[in-house]
Design a protein around this motif. Structure first.
Motif, mmCIF file in Angstrom:
data_model
loop_
_atom_site.group_PDB
_atom_site.id
_atom_site.type_symbol
_atom_site.label_atom_id
_atom_site.label_comp_id
_atom_site.label_asym_id
_atom_site.label_seq_id
_atom_site.Cartn_x
_atom_site.Cartn_y
_atom_site.Cartn_z
ATOM 1 N N TRP A 139 8.678 -15.630 30.578
ATOM 2 C CA TRP A 139 8.196 -15.137 30.988
ATOM 3 C C TRP A 139 7.788 -13.824 30.748
ATOM 4 N N LYS A 150 3.811 -9.078 31.189
ATOM 5 C CA LYS A 150 1.776 -9.386 31.177
ATOM 6 C C LYS A 150 1.783 -10.657 31.445
ATOM 7 N N HIS A 207 2.449 -14.254 29.775
ATOM 8 C CA HIS A 207 2.179 -14.640 28.847
ATOM 9 C C HIS A 207 3.738 -15.840 28.181
#
Length: 286
Positions: free
Chosen positions: A147, A150, A152
């Motif tokens: 990851w 943020k 994502h």
């Protein structure tokens, strides 16, 4: 309450005053204490002989993991998250804090996280437990994930593992590479060591010579593992060497350690295995 090792070998520990804590009957050891939210913690970071202290106020989560990020930022992560029925989204279970201890961002990094590590570039690497793998969260269902801060997903196994993970064990870093240790059903020992090179996306997995270790560190073709005697003052220390594609055990020792060893006791960083034994940390070189 929570601890981690950073990219330059700094030990970071989050202290919480007992007035904020409740003791659950299970599990035993320090992991059995839970804070009443909101609470105040103190982040103590030790680099060599230098000690830094930072008060972190109004924490509104039940963390399971602490991790360091570049530029003196840090991360608190809860091991669990839940789907919000009204929006069909997953609740945030991670908070990025600034160097001054104020929240910068909230994000979700999957459900049921027994093992987590951050790399030198601030990416977050997670290995999931069975409740996450079979619980409906998309990234958790793959067993392993990477990851950014943020929230994502920047890396997924994508069919490159030798089997499907059933649960994560521990994690380590080695320079630019990340190792995630997990167990599945395809290997006789049940456990694999997966090395990820984030810069290229390359993935290599090896059968582990040690089933479900609590701690793991690697440097080149040498590794060290630990397995705890749960809630006792002893661990098994195992050394191994890689020849080609196979790891083989070279020595085993049972060690008496200063404190009781419970869950989330081991973390590997650049060839050193850090082992929490009560409120004492031991560092073992691979």
């Amino acid at each position: 309450m929570w601890w981690t090792v950073g990219p330059v070998g700094e030990l970071a520990v989050m202290l919480v005053h007992r007035r904020y804590l409740d003791r659950s009957r299970y599990p035993r050891g320090w992991v059995g204490w839970r804070p009443e939210v909101p609470f105040t913690g103190e982040l103590v970071t030790i680099i060599g002989q230098e000690e830094r202290r930072l008060s972190v106020e109004d924490i509104r989560m039940w963390p399971s993991h602490l991790a360091l990020l570049p530029d003196s930022r840090f991360l608190l992560v809860s091991g669990r998250t839940f789907r919000m029925e009204t929006e069909n989204l997953w609740r945030s279970n991670a908070v990025v804090f600034s160097p001054s201890g104020t929240p910068e961002a909230q994000l979700c990094v999957g459900d049921d996280i027994p093992a987590l590590a951050t790399d030198v570039h601030g990416r977050i690497w997670t290995a999931y437990g069975d409740e996450g793998i079979y619980g409906g969260h998309p990234e958790s269902g793959d067993g392993l994930a990477g990851w950014n801060t943020k929230g994502h997903a920047v890396w997924a196994p994508g069919g490159r593992l030798p089997g499907h993970p059933l649960g994560g064990c521990t994690a380590a870093t080695e320079n630019e590479q990340v190792w995630l240790v997990w167990y599945g059903a395809a290997n006789p020992s049940g456990t694999y060591l997966t090395r990820i090179t984030p810069a290229t996306g390359k993935v290599s997995s090896y059968a582990s010579p040690v089933p479900q270790p609590d701690g793991f560190a690697v440097r080149g073709n040498r590794a060290v593992f630990t397995r705890r005697d749960h809630n006792r003052r002893t661990v098994e220390l195992i050394r191994a060497e890689r020849q080609g594609a196979a790891w083989a055990v070279t020595s085993r020792r049972r060690l008496r350690v200063p404190g009781r060893v419970v869950l989330r006791c081991g973390q590997g960083r650049d060839g050193f295995l850090w082992l929490r034994t009560g409120n004492t940390w031991l560092r073992v070189e691979a």
